[in-house]
Design a protein around this motif. Structure first.
Motif, PDB file in Angstrom:
ATOM      1  N   GLY A   1     -78.725  42.381 104.193  1.00  0.00           N
ATOM      2  CA  GLY A   1     -78.988  41.982 105.563  1.00  0.00           C
ATOM      3  C   GLY A   1     -77.941  42.535 106.505  1.00  0.00           C
ATOM      4  O   GLY A   1     -77.158  43.410 106.154  1.00  0.00           O
ATOM      5  N   ASN A   2     -77.906  42.025 107.708  1.00  0.00           N
ATOM      6  CA  ASN A   2     -77.003  42.571 108.712  1.00  0.00           C
ATOM      7  C   ASN A   2     -75.663  41.846 108.780  1.00  0.00           C
ATOM      8  O   ASN A   2     -74.910  42.033 109.731  1.00  0.00           O
ATOM      9  CB  ASN A   2     -77.676  42.597 110.080  1.00  0.00           C
ATOM     10  CG  ASN A   2     -78.040  41.215 110.581  1.00  0.00           C
ATOM     11  OD1 ASN A   2     -77.936  40.233 109.861  1.00  0.00           O
ATOM     12  ND2 ASN A   2     -78.474  41.149 111.816  1.00  0.00           N
ATOM     13  N   ASP A   3     -75.340  41.038 107.788  1.00  0.00           N
ATOM     14  CA  ASP A   3     -74.052  40.361 107.721  1.00  0.00           C
ATOM     15  C   ASP A   3     -72.980  41.374 107.317  1.00  0.00           C
ATOM     16  O   ASP A   3     -72.980  41.884 106.202  1.00  0.00           O
ATOM     17  CB  ASP A   3     -74.107  39.218 106.713  1.00  0.00           C
ATOM     18  CG  ASP A   3     -72.798  38.459 106.586  1.00  0.00           C
ATOM     19  OD1 ASP A   3     -71.885  38.677 107.419  1.00  0.00           O
ATOM     20  OD2 ASP A   3     -72.697  37.644 105.655  1.00  0.00           O
ATOM     21  N   ARG A   4     -72.082  41.698 108.235  1.00  0.00           N
ATOM     22  CA  ARG A   4     -71.088  42.746 108.006  1.00  0.00           C
ATOM     23  C   ARG A   4     -70.170  42.404 106.836  1.00  0.00           C
ATOM     24  O   ARG A   4     -69.825  43.272 106.044  1.00  0.00           O
ATOM     25  CB  ARG A   4     -70.274  42.991 109.274  1.00  0.00           C
ATOM     26  CG  ARG A   4     -69.386  44.209 109.183  1.00  0.00           C
ATOM     27  CD  ARG A   4     -68.698  44.528 110.484  1.00  0.00           C
ATOM     28  NE  ARG A   4     -69.599  44.838 111.561  1.00  0.00           N
ATOM     29  CZ  ARG A   4     -70.076  46.056 111.805  1.00  0.00           C
ATOM     30  NH1 ARG A   4     -69.762  47.051 111.027  1.00  0.00           N
ATOM     31  NH2 ARG A   4     -70.881  46.261 112.824  1.00  0.00           N
ATOM     32  N   ASP A   5     -69.760  41.144 106.696  1.00  0.00           N
ATOM     33  CA  ASP A   5     -68.868  40.763 105.595  1.00  0.00           C
ATOM     34  C   ASP A   5     -69.521  41.005 104.238  1.00  0.00           C
ATOM     35  O   ASP A   5     -68.901  41.546 103.323  1.00  0.00           O
ATOM     36  CB  ASP A   5     -68.441  39.300 105.711  1.00  0.00           C
ATOM     37  CG  ASP A   5     -67.492  39.057 106.865  1.00  0.00           C
ATOM     38  OD1 ASP A   5     -66.791  40.022 107.273  1.00  0.00           O
ATOM     39  OD2 ASP A   5     -67.431  37.914 107.341  1.00  0.00           O
ATOM     40  N   ALA A   6     -70.776  40.606 104.096  1.00  0.00           N
ATOM     41  CA  ALA A   6     -71.482  40.797 102.833  1.00  0.00           C
ATOM     42  C   ALA A   6     -71.670  42.285 102.546  1.00  0.00           C
ATOM     43  O   ALA A   6     -71.506  42.726 101.400  1.00  0.00           O
ATOM     44  CB  ALA A   6     -72.837  40.094 102.872  1.00  0.00           C
ATOM     45  N   ALA A   7     -71.979  43.057 103.567  1.00  0.00           N
ATOM     46  CA  ALA A   7     -72.161  44.499 103.382  1.00  0.00           C
ATOM     47  C   ALA A   7     -70.838  45.170 103.023  1.00  0.00           C
ATOM     48  O   ALA A   7     -70.798  46.074 102.183  1.00  0.00           O
ATOM     49  CB  ALA A   7     -72.759  45.116 104.643  1.00  0.00           C
ATOM     50  N   ASP A   8     -69.746  44.736 103.651  1.00  0.00           N
ATOM     51  CA  ASP A   8     -68.422  45.289 103.326  1.00  0.00           C
ATOM     52  C   ASP A   8     -68.065  45.017 101.863  1.00  0.00           C
ATOM     53  O   ASP A   8     -67.574  45.897 101.160  1.00  0.00           O
ATOM     54  CB  ASP A   8     -67.341  44.698 104.234  1.00  0.00           C
ATOM     55  CG  ASP A   8     -67.378  45.263 105.644  1.00  0.00           C
ATOM     56  OD1 ASP A   8     -67.999  46.332 105.854  1.00  0.00           O
ATOM     57  OD2 ASP A   8     -66.768  44.651 106.529  1.00  0.00           O
ATOM     58  N   LYS A   9     -68.315  43.798 101.406  1.00  0.00           N
ATOM     59  CA  LYS A   9     -68.012  43.448 100.014  1.00  0.00           C
ATOM     60  C   LYS A   9     -68.874  44.265  99.053  1.00  0.00           C
ATOM     61  O   LYS A   9     -68.389  44.729  98.022  1.00  0.00           O
ATOM     62  CB  LYS A   9     -68.244  41.955  99.789  1.00  0.00           C
ATOM     63  CG  LYS A   9     -67.183  41.093 100.439  1.00  0.00           C
ATOM     64  CD  LYS A   9     -67.485  39.623 100.260  1.00  0.00           C
ATOM     65  CE  LYS A   9     -66.491  38.790 101.046  1.00  0.00           C
ATOM     66  NZ  LYS A   9     -66.830  37.375 101.015  1.00  0.00           N
ATOM     67  N   ALA A  10     -70.133  44.446  99.380  1.00  0.00           N
ATOM     68  CA  ALA A  10     -71.034  45.225  98.516  1.00  0.00           C
ATOM     69  C   ALA A  10     -70.609  46.684  98.457  1.00  0.00           C
ATOM     70  O   ALA A  10     -70.640  47.294  97.388  1.00  0.00           O
ATOM     71  CB  ALA A  10     -72.469  45.116  99.017  1.00  0.00           C
ATOM     72  N   SER A  11     -70.153  47.229  99.567  1.00  0.00           N
ATOM     73  CA  SER A  11     -69.736  48.625  99.556  1.00  0.00           C
ATOM     74  C   SER A  11     -68.442  48.810  98.782  1.00  0.00           C
ATOM     75  O   SER A  11     -68.243  49.832  98.131  1.00  0.00           O
ATOM     76  CB  SER A  11     -69.587  49.155 100.975  1.00  0.00           C
ATOM     77  OG  SER A  11     -68.529  48.511 101.634  1.00  0.00           O
ATOM     78  N   SER A  12     -67.567  47.815  98.810  1.00  0.00           N
ATOM     79  CA  SER A  12     -66.325  47.932  98.026  1.00  0.00           C
ATOM     80  C   SER A  12     -66.635  47.852  96.533  1.00  0.00           C
ATOM     81  O   SER A  12     -65.962  48.505  95.736  1.00  0.00           O
ATOM     82  CB  SER A  12     -65.309  46.855  98.439  1.00  0.00           C
ATOM     83  OG  SER A  12     -65.764  45.579  98.086  1.00  0.00           O
ATOM     84  N   ARG A  13     -67.636  47.086  96.140  1.00  0.00           N
ATOM     85  CA  ARG A  13     -68.039  47.033  94.730  1.00  0.00           C
ATOM     86  C   ARG A  13     -68.667  48.363  94.305  1.00  0.00           C
ATOM     87  O   ARG A  13     -68.522  48.778  93.162  1.00  0.00           O
ATOM     88  CB  ARG A  13     -69.030  45.898  94.504  1.00  0.00           C
ATOM     89  CG  ARG A  13     -68.400  44.523  94.534  1.00  0.00           C
ATOM     90  CD  ARG A  13     -69.339  43.466  94.027  1.00  0.00           C
ATOM     91  NE  ARG A  13     -70.602  43.412  94.740  1.00  0.00           N
ATOM     92  CZ  ARG A  13     -70.871  42.593  95.756  1.00  0.00           C
ATOM     93  NH1 ARG A  13     -69.952  41.756  96.193  1.00  0.00           N
ATOM     94  NH2 ARG A  13     -72.048  42.604  96.331  1.00  0.00           N
TER      95      ARG A  13
END
Length: 60
Positions: free
Chosen positions: A45-57
């Motif tokens: 979704g558009n939640d920046r925190d969740a997207a940031d965590k997913a990209s770091s993984r």
């Protein structure tokens, strides 16, 4: 039409998967491809925190 500059704090927590400049920035920020960035935003979704965590993984 330009983004609404009155929406600052709450709007910055979101990332748009439809705006090319936001996808490019997100991909460049995390060192991933634009395709991966689009997939992450679509999944989380558009939640920046969740997207940031997913990209770091994805990188690690």
């Amino acid at each position: 039409m330009a983004d609404d500059k009155t929406k600052t704090a709450a709007d910055r927590r979101l990332v748009s998967g439809t705006r090319k400049y936001e996808l490019d920035y997100f991909a460049r920020k995390h060192g991933i491809t634009a395709v991966d960035a689009r997939r992450i935003i679509k999944q989380h979704g558009n939640d920046r925190d969740a997207a940031d965590k997913a990209s770091s993984r994805l990188k690690g």
